[in-house]
Structures are given as C-alpha cells and as structure tokens.
Design a protein around this motif. Sequence first.
Motif, PDB file in Angstrom:
ATOM      1  N   MET A   1      -0.333   9.366   5.075  1.00  0.00           N
ATOM      2  CA  MET A   1      -0.046   8.481   3.991  1.00  0.00           C
ATOM      3  C   MET A   1       0.411   9.301   2.797  1.00  0.00           C
ATOM      4  SD  MET A   1      -2.757   5.918   2.429  1.00  0.00           S
ATOM      5  CE  MET A   1      -1.972   4.410   2.703  1.00  0.00           C
ATOM      6  N   GLY A   2       1.119   8.712   1.894  1.00  0.00           N
ATOM      7  CA  GLY A   2       1.677   9.427   0.744  1.00  0.00           C
ATOM      8  C   GLY A   2       0.730   9.561  -0.423  1.00  0.00           C
ATOM      9  N   GLN A   3       1.307   9.472  -1.629  1.00  0.00           N
ATOM     10  CA  GLN A   3       0.526   9.700  -2.834  1.00  0.00           C
ATOM     11  C   GLN A   3      -0.176   8.463  -3.368  1.00  0.00           C
ATOM     12  OE1 GLN A   3       2.464  11.740  -5.990  1.00  0.00           O
ATOM     13  NE2 GLN A   3       3.014  13.463  -4.722  1.00  0.00           N
ATOM     14  N   LYS A   4       0.401   7.268  -3.224  1.00  0.00           N
ATOM     15  CA  LYS A   4      -0.223   6.092  -3.820  1.00  0.00           C
ATOM     16  C   LYS A   4       0.064   4.837  -3.010  1.00  0.00           C
ATOM     17  CE  LYS A   4      -0.488   3.310  -7.995  1.00  0.00           C
ATOM     18  NZ  LYS A   4       0.009   3.050  -9.334  1.00  0.00           N
ATOM     19  N   THR A   5      -0.955   3.987  -2.911  1.00  0.00           N
ATOM     20  CA  THR A   5      -0.774   2.646  -2.377  1.00  0.00           C
ATOM     21  C   THR A   5      -1.473   1.694  -3.344  1.00  0.00           C
ATOM     22  OG1 THR A   5      -1.089   1.173  -0.493  1.00  0.00           O
ATOM     23  CG2 THR A   5      -2.785   2.809  -0.851  1.00  0.00           C
ATOM     24  N   SER A   6      -0.859   0.566  -3.586  1.00  0.00           N
ATOM     25  CA  SER A   6      -1.392  -0.375  -4.561  1.00  0.00           C
ATOM     26  C   SER A   6      -1.358  -1.791  -3.987  1.00  0.00           C
ATOM     27  CB  SER A   6      -0.564  -0.305  -5.836  1.00  0.00           C
ATOM     28  OG  SER A   6      -1.056  -1.197  -6.792  1.00  0.00           O
ATOM     29  N   GLY A   7      -2.523  -2.461  -3.990  1.00  0.00           N
ATOM     30  CA  GLY A   7      -2.600  -3.840  -3.520  1.00  0.00           C
ATOM     31  C   GLY A   7      -2.267  -4.026  -2.061  1.00  0.00           C
ATOM     32  N   SER A   8      -2.620  -3.064  -1.235  1.00  0.00           N
ATOM     33  CA  SER A   8      -2.271  -3.104   0.189  1.00  0.00           C
ATOM     34  C   SER A   8      -3.474  -3.450   1.053  1.00  0.00           C
ATOM     35  CB  SER A   8      -1.749  -1.738   0.635  1.00  0.00           C
ATOM     36  OG  SER A   8      -0.601  -1.382  -0.087  1.00  0.00           O
ATOM     37  N   PHE A   9      -3.205  -3.877   2.288  1.00  0.00           N
ATOM     38  CA  PHE A   9      -4.233  -4.026   3.306  1.00  0.00           C
ATOM     39  C   PHE A   9      -3.986  -2.909   4.303  1.00  0.00           C
ATOM     40  CE2 PHE A   9      -5.728  -5.430   7.451  1.00  0.00           C
ATOM     41  CZ  PHE A   9      -7.048  -5.740   7.148  1.00  0.00           C
ATOM     42  N   LEU A  10      -4.906  -1.951   4.358  1.00  0.00           N
ATOM     43  CA  LEU A  10      -4.776  -0.811   5.262  1.00  0.00           C
ATOM     44  C   LEU A  10      -5.918  -0.837   6.253  1.00  0.00           C
ATOM     45  CD1 LEU A  10      -4.142   1.948   2.577  1.00  0.00           C
ATOM     46  CD2 LEU A  10      -2.423   0.703   3.893  1.00  0.00           C
ATOM     47  N   LYS A  11      -5.601  -0.661   7.526  1.00  0.00           N
ATOM     48  CA  LYS A  11      -6.625  -0.630   8.572  1.00  0.00           C
ATOM     49  C   LYS A  11      -6.239   0.456   9.565  1.00  0.00           C
ATOM     50  CE  LYS A  11      -9.179  -3.623  11.688  1.00  0.00           C
ATOM     51  NZ  LYS A  11      -9.397  -5.005  12.115  1.00  0.00           N
ATOM     52  N   ALA A  12      -7.150   1.427   9.739  1.00  0.00           N
ATOM     53  CA  ALA A  12      -6.857   2.549  10.634  1.00  0.00           C
ATOM     54  C   ALA A  12      -8.155   3.232  11.038  1.00  0.00           C
ATOM     55  CB  ALA A  12      -5.942   3.555   9.939  1.00  0.00           C
ATOM     56  N   GLU A  13      -8.054   4.146  11.967  1.00  0.00           N
ATOM     57  CA  GLU A  13      -9.205   4.955  12.365  1.00  0.00           C
ATOM     58  C   GLU A  13      -9.682   5.775  11.166  1.00  0.00           C
ATOM     59  OE1 GLU A  13     -12.127   5.935  14.932  1.00  0.00           O
ATOM     60  OE2 GLU A  13     -10.510   4.560  15.400  1.00  0.00           O
ATOM     61  N   ASN A  14      -8.770   6.502  10.524  1.00  0.00           N
ATOM     62  CA  ASN A  14      -9.034   7.296   9.324  1.00  0.00           C
ATOM     63  C   ASN A  14      -7.904   7.062   8.344  1.00  0.00           C
ATOM     64  OD1 ASN A  14     -11.391   8.905  10.273  1.00  0.00           O
ATOM     65  ND2 ASN A  14      -9.905   9.606  11.768  1.00  0.00           N
ATOM     66  N   ILE A  15      -8.194   7.104   7.045  1.00  0.00           N
ATOM     67  CA  ILE A  15      -7.168   6.933   6.026  1.00  0.00           C
ATOM     68  C   ILE A  15      -7.250   8.126   5.081  1.00  0.00           C
ATOM     69  CG2 ILE A  15      -6.351   5.520   4.106  1.00  0.00           C
ATOM     70  CD1 ILE A  15      -7.489   3.089   5.671  1.00  0.00           C
ATOM     71  N   PHE A  16      -6.189   8.925   5.045  1.00  0.00           N
ATOM     72  CA  PHE A  16      -6.114  10.107   4.196  1.00  0.00           C
ATOM     73  C   PHE A  16      -4.876  10.012   3.317  1.00  0.00           C
ATOM     74  CE2 PHE A  16      -7.868  12.093   8.241  1.00  0.00           C
ATOM     75  CZ  PHE A  16      -9.182  12.021   7.830  1.00  0.00           C
ATOM     76  N   THR A  17      -4.999  10.432   2.058  1.00  0.00           N
ATOM     77  CA  THR A  17      -3.852  10.512   1.160  1.00  0.00           C
ATOM     78  C   THR A  17      -3.606  11.975   0.818  1.00  0.00           C
ATOM     79  OG1 THR A  17      -5.193  10.320  -0.835  1.00  0.00           O
ATOM     80  CG2 THR A  17      -4.392   8.268   0.116  1.00  0.00           C
ATOM     81  N   VAL A  18      -2.570  12.232   0.039  1.00  0.00           N
ATOM     82  CA  VAL A  18      -2.296  13.587  -0.440  1.00  0.00           C
ATOM     83  C   VAL A  18      -3.544  14.074  -1.180  1.00  0.00           C
ATOM     84  CG1 VAL A  18      -0.844  14.972  -1.959  1.00  0.00           C
ATOM     85  CG2 VAL A  18       0.167  13.145  -0.602  1.00  0.00           C
ATOM     86  N   ALA A  19      -4.017  15.260  -0.854  1.00  0.00           N
ATOM     87  CA  ALA A  19      -5.332  15.739  -1.297  1.00  0.00           C
ATOM     88  C   ALA A  19      -5.630  15.603  -2.787  1.00  0.00           C
ATOM     89  CB  ALA A  19      -5.518  17.187  -0.861  1.00  0.00           C
TER      90      ALA A  19
END
Length: 63
Positions: A1-19
């Motif tokens: 995933m990138g740097q920012k998500t806003s107002g999203s529905f995210l579903k995954a095993e693991n969710i990582f963004t830019v550190a």
Amino acid sequence: MGQKTSGSFLKAENIFTVAKKGKLIGGVIEANGEVRAAVIGNRMERKTLIKVKGFNRELLKKN
C-alpha cells in the motif's frame, strides 16, 4: 500500500503502509494479522475503525 488512504474499506491478511509516512485516515480497516502505519485516524477527519481478528486487548495488558 502507498502513503495514504482516506475513507476506504480495506480488508486483507495484513495491511502495511509506507513506514514513516503512511496514513490510514477514515473508513474501515480489517486485518487477520497486522495493521502498520505511521498515523491511524485523525481527530479532524472521518471516524477510523480498526478491526484485527485474534487481537485480545486484555491479554496484551497482562504482559
């Protein structure tokens, strides 16, 4: 995933963004394992709901 998500529905095993810059702002984030981001939520923007299956806050407090 990138740097920012806003107002999203995210579903995954693991969710990582830019550190050091990753932001999860608003919406619903569901993971079975881990959620990692520099910033999660923001008082000035939308409500952010984080669900991590298998996470037990009481067990964490005991350790």
